[in-house]
Design a protein around this motif. Structure first.
Motif, mmCIF file in Angstrom:
data_model
loop_
_atom_site.group_PDB
_atom_site.id
_atom_site.type_symbol
_atom_site.label_atom_id
_atom_site.label_comp_id
_atom_site.label_asym_id
_atom_site.label_seq_id
_atom_site.Cartn_x
_atom_site.Cartn_y
_atom_site.Cartn_z
ATOM 1 N N TRP A 99 0.411 -0.701 0.047
ATOM 2 C CA TRP A 99 -0.184 0.083 0.005
ATOM 3 C C TRP A 99 0.535 1.475 -0.155
ATOM 4 O O TRP A 99 0.691 2.125 -0.661
ATOM 5 N N ARG A 100 1.809 1.327 1.306
ATOM 6 C CA ARG A 100 2.813 2.243 0.566
ATOM 7 C C ARG A 100 3.603 2.899 0.445
ATOM 8 O O ARG A 100 3.675 4.095 -0.250
ATOM 9 N N ALA A 101 4.417 1.425 -0.166
ATOM 10 C CA ALA A 101 4.686 1.893 -2.031
ATOM 11 C C ALA A 101 3.796 2.677 -3.189
ATOM 12 O O ALA A 101 4.700 3.490 -3.634
ATOM 13 N N VAL A 102 3.154 1.651 -2.882
ATOM 14 C CA VAL A 102 2.498 3.182 -4.478
ATOM 15 C C VAL A 102 1.818 3.911 -3.970
ATOM 16 O O VAL A 102 1.871 4.994 -5.300
ATOM 17 N N ILE A 103 1.023 4.126 -2.959
ATOM 18 C CA ILE A 103 1.045 6.045 -2.338
ATOM 19 C C ILE A 103 2.310 7.109 -2.565
ATOM 20 O O ILE A 103 1.778 7.964 -3.106
ATOM 21 N N SER A 104 3.304 6.050 -2.226
ATOM 22 C CA SER A 104 4.797 7.554 -2.207
ATOM 23 C C SER A 104 4.881 7.550 -3.291
ATOM 24 O O SER A 104 5.070 8.908 -3.827
ATOM 25 N N THR A 105 4.918 6.477 -4.470
ATOM 26 C CA THR A 105 5.303 6.817 -5.786
ATOM 27 C C THR A 105 4.535 7.152 -7.014
ATOM 28 O O THR A 105 4.780 8.319 -7.185
ATOM 29 N N ASN A 106 3.385 7.313 -6.252
ATOM 30 C CA ASN A 106 2.125 7.151 -7.601
ATOM 31 C C ASN A 106 1.384 8.391 -7.311
ATOM 32 O O ASN A 106 0.452 9.799 -7.826
ATOM 33 N N LEU A 107 1.601 9.007 -5.606
ATOM 34 C CA LEU A 107 0.478 9.825 -5.092
ATOM 35 C C LEU A 107 1.090 10.765 -3.882
ATOM 36 O O LEU A 107 1.395 12.044 -4.623
ATOM 37 N N ASP A 108 2.178 10.579 -3.414
ATOM 38 C CA ASP A 108 3.098 11.303 -3.121
ATOM 39 C C ASP A 108 3.899 12.377 -3.897
ATOM 40 O O ASP A 108 5.223 13.400 -3.279
ATOM 41 N N SER A 109 4.427 11.668 -4.741
ATOM 42 C CA SER A 109 5.351 12.127 -5.756
ATOM 43 C C SER A 109 5.022 13.541 -6.379
ATOM 44 O O SER A 109 5.246 14.062 -6.377
ATOM 45 N N LEU A 110 3.391 13.276 -6.419
ATOM 46 C CA LEU A 110 3.267 14.798 -6.505
ATOM 47 C C LEU A 110 3.190 16.280 -6.108
ATOM 48 O O LEU A 110 3.776 17.119 -6.202
ATOM 49 N N PHE A 111 3.324 15.752 -4.189
ATOM 50 C CA PHE A 111 3.638 16.856 -3.812
ATOM 51 C C PHE A 111 5.019 16.667 -3.401
ATOM 52 O O PHE A 111 5.064 18.270 -3.974
ATOM 53 N N ASN A 112 6.025 16.119 -3.767
ATOM 54 C CA ASN A 112 7.671 16.522 -3.655
ATOM 55 C C ASN A 112 7.899 16.775 -4.742
ATOM 56 O O ASN A 112 8.591 18.188 -4.942
ATOM 57 N N ALA A 145 -7.191 -1.432 -5.427
ATOM 58 C CA ALA A 145 -7.297 -0.353 -4.209
ATOM 59 C C ALA A 145 -6.102 0.337 -4.224
ATOM 60 O O ALA A 145 -6.133 1.908 -4.224
ATOM 61 N N ASN A 146 -4.708 0.279 -4.026
ATOM 62 C CA ASN A 146 -3.643 0.932 -4.047
ATOM 63 C C ASN A 146 -3.554 1.978 -5.031
ATOM 64 O O ASN A 146 -3.391 3.419 -4.964
ATOM 65 N N TYR A 147 -3.530 1.262 -6.559
ATOM 66 C CA TYR A 147 -3.631 2.151 -7.410
ATOM 67 C C TYR A 147 -4.018 2.793 -7.703
ATOM 68 O O TYR A 147 -4.020 4.263 -7.597
ATOM 69 N N SER A 148 -5.755 2.572 -7.668
ATOM 70 C CA SER A 148 -6.661 3.677 -7.418
ATOM 71 C C SER A 148 -7.250 4.133 -7.448
ATOM 72 O O SER A 148 -7.262 5.803 -7.313
ATOM 73 N N ALA A 149 -6.933 4.358 -5.565
ATOM 74 C CA ALA A 149 -7.232 5.575 -4.806
ATOM 75 C C ALA A 149 -5.972 6.481 -5.112
ATOM 76 O O ALA A 149 -6.047 7.245 -5.422
ATOM 77 N N ALA A 150 -4.624 5.687 -4.962
ATOM 78 C CA ALA A 150 -3.285 6.877 -5.434
ATOM 79 C C ALA A 150 -4.067 7.548 -7.399
ATOM 80 O O ALA A 150 -3.735 8.814 -6.590
ATOM 81 N N LYS A 151 -4.353 7.156 -7.812
ATOM 82 C CA LYS A 151 -4.549 7.575 -9.071
ATOM 83 C C LYS A 151 -5.923 8.434 -9.067
ATOM 84 O O LYS A 151 -5.814 10.104 -9.936
ATOM 85 N N ALA A 152 -7.104 7.892 -8.564
ATOM 86 C CA ALA A 152 -7.618 8.981 -7.542
ATOM 87 C C ALA A 152 -7.005 9.879 -7.211
ATOM 88 O O ALA A 152 -8.073 11.272 -7.953
ATOM 89 N N GLY A 153 -6.337 9.991 -6.660
ATOM 90 C CA GLY A 153 -6.249 11.807 -5.979
ATOM 91 C C GLY A 153 -5.740 12.420 -7.163
ATOM 92 O O GLY A 153 -5.461 13.546 -5.813
ATOM 93 N N VAL A 154 -4.891 11.944 -7.851
ATOM 94 C CA VAL A 154 -4.217 13.169 -8.825
ATOM 95 C C VAL A 154 -5.527 14.079 -9.131
ATOM 96 O O VAL A 154 -5.555 15.524 -9.275
ATOM 97 N N PHE A 155 -6.859 13.666 -9.786
ATOM 98 C CA PHE A 155 -7.861 14.202 -10.016
ATOM 99 C C PHE A 155 -7.909 15.390 -8.644
ATOM 100 O O PHE A 155 -8.086 16.636 -9.391
ATOM 101 N N GLY A 156 -8.254 14.946 -7.446
ATOM 102 C CA GLY A 156 -7.845 16.112 -6.765
ATOM 103 C C GLY A 156 -7.034 16.830 -6.163
ATOM 104 O O GLY A 156 -7.001 18.141 -6.521
ATOM 105 N N PHE A 157 -5.879 16.507 -6.558
ATOM 106 C CA PHE A 157 -4.828 17.349 -6.805
ATOM 107 C C PHE A 157 -4.824 18.405 -7.614
ATOM 108 O O PHE A 157 -4.241 19.948 -7.547
#
Length: 241
Positions: A99-112, A145-157
């Protein structure tokens, strides 16, 4: 002087096509990668595009890496958040590590990444931020669930940062590809591809990485200055959002 475009995960797959497309469009391109030195060096030799290695899930690594890019090439005017990984598995079997690996690379990276270029863009009253999401962030996907959650987060960001940045001449948009004919997708058994995947795509074929690259080149250019907070869906009609 050519504008500088920085593409995360820019040496393989869709990212490689984006890097090549931006270079052909006249940008000075920097491509990041996370671990495959052999592929990155081959890409650099073939294209002449500058490559930089760091973990996009690490804020301090992004800060240092972007500082290096800007020292070598100039201020980053175009950021393409493309880096992504999968660690598939149904939720009842998913590990916290996956879970954390996918959220980190796919979503946290947008902020970073975005946090470390946004101030310069605001100072210069110009910027293009383009993030690669996925059809599976729009519709969900079994075992992701991890990938879909991260990629959905891209839209809100994308929508939030677009509102914050519009008055400063910065556009912020997302692209949601469907099934694209990358090395990974083409490795799917032909029977599965022909019976399970292609019938879901109204145009009857996979997309090509270059088709996503052309979307990026458009959004990165001067002609797209009135488009912000938008999602460009490129999936052959598989999911119409």
């Amino acid at each position: 002087m050519a504008r500088v475009a920085l593409v995360t995960g820019g040496t393989r797959g869709i990212g490689e096509a984006i890097s090549r497309g931006l270079k052909e469009a006249g940008f000075t391109v920097a491509a990041t990668y996370g671990g495959n030195d052999e592929a990155a060096n081959k890409f650099k030799e073939e294209t002449g595009i500058h490559v930089f290695k760091w973990d996009v899930g690490d804020f301090d690594a992004c800060k240092a890496g972007i500082a290096k890019v800007e020292a070598d090439l100039g201020p980053v005017d175009v950021l393409v958040n493309n880096a992504g990984i999968t660690r598939d598995g149904t939720l009842h079997r998913m590990t916290p590590e996956n879970w954390r690996a996918v959220i980190s690379t796919n979503l946290d990276s947008l902020f970073n990444m975005t946090r470390n270029v946004i101030e310069g863009m605001r100072d210069r009253n110009y910027g293009r931020i383009i993030s690669i999401s996925s059809i599976n962030g729009q519709k969900g996907q079994f075992g992701q669930a991890n990938y879909s959650a991260a990629k959905a987060g891209v839209f809100g960001f994308t929508k939030a940062v677009a509102q914050e940045s519009a008055a400063k001449g910065i556009t912020v948009n997302a692209i949601a590809p469907g099934y694209i004919g990358t090395e990974m997708v083409r490795a799917v058994p032909e029977e599965v591809l022909n019976t399970k995947i292609l019938p879901l795509i109204p145009v009857g074929r996979l997309g090509e990485p270059e088709e996503i690259a052309r979307c990026v080149v458009f959004l990165a250019g001067e002609d797209a200055g009135f488009i912000t907070g938008a999602t460009l869906t490129a999936n052959g009609g598989q999911y119409m959002a």
